[in-house]
Design an enzyme around this catalytic site. Structure first.
Site, PDB file in Angstrom:
ATOM      1  N   CYS A 289     -66.923  32.856  73.287  1.00 44.45           N
ATOM      2  CA  CYS A 289     -67.895  31.869  74.130  1.00 44.45           C
ATOM      3  C   CYS A 289     -67.848  30.711  73.672  1.00 44.45           C
ATOM      4  O   CYS A 289     -67.755  29.728  74.130  1.00 44.45           O
ATOM      5  CB  CYS A 289     -69.355  32.593  74.030  1.00 44.45           C
ATOM      6  SG  CYS A 289     -70.147  32.877  72.464  1.00 44.45           S
TER       7      CYS A 289
ATOM      8  N   HIS B 160     -75.313  32.856  72.696  1.00 49.15           N
ATOM      9  CA  HIS B 160     -74.049  32.847  73.645  1.00 49.15           C
ATOM     10  C   HIS B 160     -73.868  31.284  73.880  1.00 49.15           C
ATOM     11  O   HIS B 160     -74.661  30.508  73.914  1.00 49.15           O
ATOM     12  CB  HIS B 160     -74.650  33.490  74.727  1.00 49.15           C
ATOM     13  CG  HIS B 160     -73.221  33.652  75.547  1.00 49.15           C
ATOM     14  ND1 HIS B 160     -72.005  33.863  75.363  1.00 49.15           N
ATOM     15  CD2 HIS B 160     -73.280  33.443  76.950  1.00 49.15           C
ATOM     16  CE1 HIS B 160     -71.157  33.811  76.309  1.00 49.15           C
ATOM     17  NE2 HIS B 160     -71.983  33.705  77.449  1.00 49.15           N
TER      18      HIS B 160
ATOM     19  N   ASN C 202     -69.796  30.192  82.798  1.00 45.24           N
ATOM     20  CA  ASN C 202     -69.690  31.496  81.635  1.00 45.24           C
ATOM     21  C   ASN C 202     -68.273  31.666  81.575  1.00 45.24           C
ATOM     22  O   ASN C 202     -67.315  31.370  82.161  1.00 45.24           O
ATOM     23  CB  ASN C 202     -70.497  32.197  82.001  1.00 45.24           C
ATOM     24  CG  ASN C 202     -70.747  33.454  81.191  1.00 45.24           C
ATOM     25  OD1 ASN C 202     -70.699  33.082  79.826  1.00 45.24           O
ATOM     26  ND2 ASN C 202     -71.295  34.549  81.609  1.00 45.24           N
TER      27      ASN C 202
END
Ligand SMILES: *[C@@H]1O[C@H](CO)[C@@H](O)[C@H](O)[C@H]1NC(C)=O
Length: 360
Positions: free
Chosen positions: A152, A295, A322
């Site tokens: 991430c 995240h 994302n």
């Protein structure tokens, strides 16, 4: 409370469930069954599990593994239902992560180190905010590459640099996450702050610091993503496609975040991802959500249109890219409401500027 207001409340909640389901049931019936009350979600669990396995191509090596995963899946159906109650303006249900426990999910798909600022991080200057557009989305201005994946933090950092590089050169290049995963860990904590360590987590500001020191990032096609941790660093300086000129940390003020987004391109942000494991669509605006950041994602725009009517009218939201593929969430994207630093989304925002590099 009078009878009328009770009735109105009842009607409203019925309506909101109807709205939430009506909007998402074209895909499949999962949400409706997850949000409906009673035992049917458990009675149907077998059926959902079988759909889930087909849809996401899941197979399990042994009967034991299969049965264990089915147990986890059932627990996640209940969790999705809980999330739906806590976050009624979004849709929660079965996702490709529905056979993972939360700790497996965190270990495999999250990974943000606690914030320690590298030496070259500055504070972003305060920008004027009076003539910001009401809605804004970098996807409409060509500064966001199509779906991608990566650890991430590396994904978030390359996304921000891709946008900044686009703004400084007019060229949209997909940049290498793998270079960050393989090469960005030989750091001196004293000098750089937190160290990034591939799939075990990292930090976007440290990735910018690495990129600044290394000279730049290669293209995705020249240094492709393998999804494996810590191969040897194969960085080739002659293939640099984009370089960092400077980067800054943006204050927690939402107007400053919006102004930096519009001026500098997509922003690297940290978030708490607990609601993302079950997220299917809509605008996520949970009543409670921890601000513990775990995240890294890419903030690409904001808006208020397209919101479910009546109860959730005109609630402004951030548009977030994302790194879990287009078969997750809203075509790979997440919408989260603006206004109260929900899930910590405003608390770790960084912006980067690129220098023009000609590699032709
Ligand atoms: C980069 O530095 C310039 C000049 O000091 C400054 O105006 C700009 O805001 C900085 N950009 C970022 C993203 O830090």
């Amino acid at each position: 409370m009078g009878r009328h207001s009770l009735l109105a409340l009842l009607l409203l909640s019925l309506l909101s469930v109807a709205v939430a389901t009506a909007e998402f049931d074209d895909d499949d019936l999962l949400i409706r069954q997850v949000v409906s009350d009673g035992e049917d979600h458990l009675l149907n669990a077998e059926h959902h599990f079988s759909n889930f396995k087909t849809k996401f191509g899941k197979t399990y090596a042994t009967r034991e593994e299969h049965d264990y995963r089915f147990g986890v899946f059932k627990a996640n159906l209940l969790r999705a239902k809980l999330h739906q109650n806590l976050d009624p303006s979004a849709a929660h249900g079965v996702t490709k992560f529905s056979d993972l426990t939360h700790s497996e999910f965190s270990q495999q798909f999250l990974g943000l180190k606690p914030l320690r600022l590298p030496a070259d991080a500055r504070k972003a200057p305060i920008l004027p905010t009076n003539d910001l557009p009401t809605d804004f989305d970098w996807r409409d201005h060509g500064a966001v590459t199509p779906g991608s994946c990566g650890s991430c933090w590396s994904f978030s950092a390359t996304g921000a640099l891709e946008g900044a590089h686009f703004l400084s050169t007019g060229k949209l290049e997909s940049l290498s996450e793998q270079q960050l995963v393989d090469c960005d860990h030989e750091c001196d904590p004293e000098q750089y702050g937190a160290c990034d360590s591939g799939c075990n987590g990292g930090l976007m500001t440290s990735a910018f610091e690495y990129t600044l020191k290394a000279g730049g990032l290669e293209r995705e096609e020249d240094y492709p993503y393998t999804g494996t941790d810590r191969g040897p660093c194969k960085f080739d300086k002659s293939k640099i496609a984009a370089s960092v000129s400077n980067f800054s940390v943006v204050s927690i003020d939402e107007d400053q975040i919006a102004a930096n987004l519009v001026k500098n391109g997509p922003l690297a942000v940290g978030i708490n991802a607990v609601f993302m494991q079950t997220y299917i669509g809509g605008v996520s605006c949970p009543f409670i959500c921890t601000k513990r950041l775990d995240h890294g994602v890419l903030l690409v725009g904001y808006g208020s249109a397209g919101y479910a009517p009546i109860r959730f009218k005109e609630k402004p939201y951030w548009i977030i890219k994302n790194s879990w593929g287009q078969n997750w969430g809203d075509d790979g994207y997440y919408k989260i409401c603006r206004g109260r630093n929900i899930c910590g989304v405003d608390s770790m925002v960084s912006t980067v500027a690129a220098i023009h590099t000609s590699s032709e």
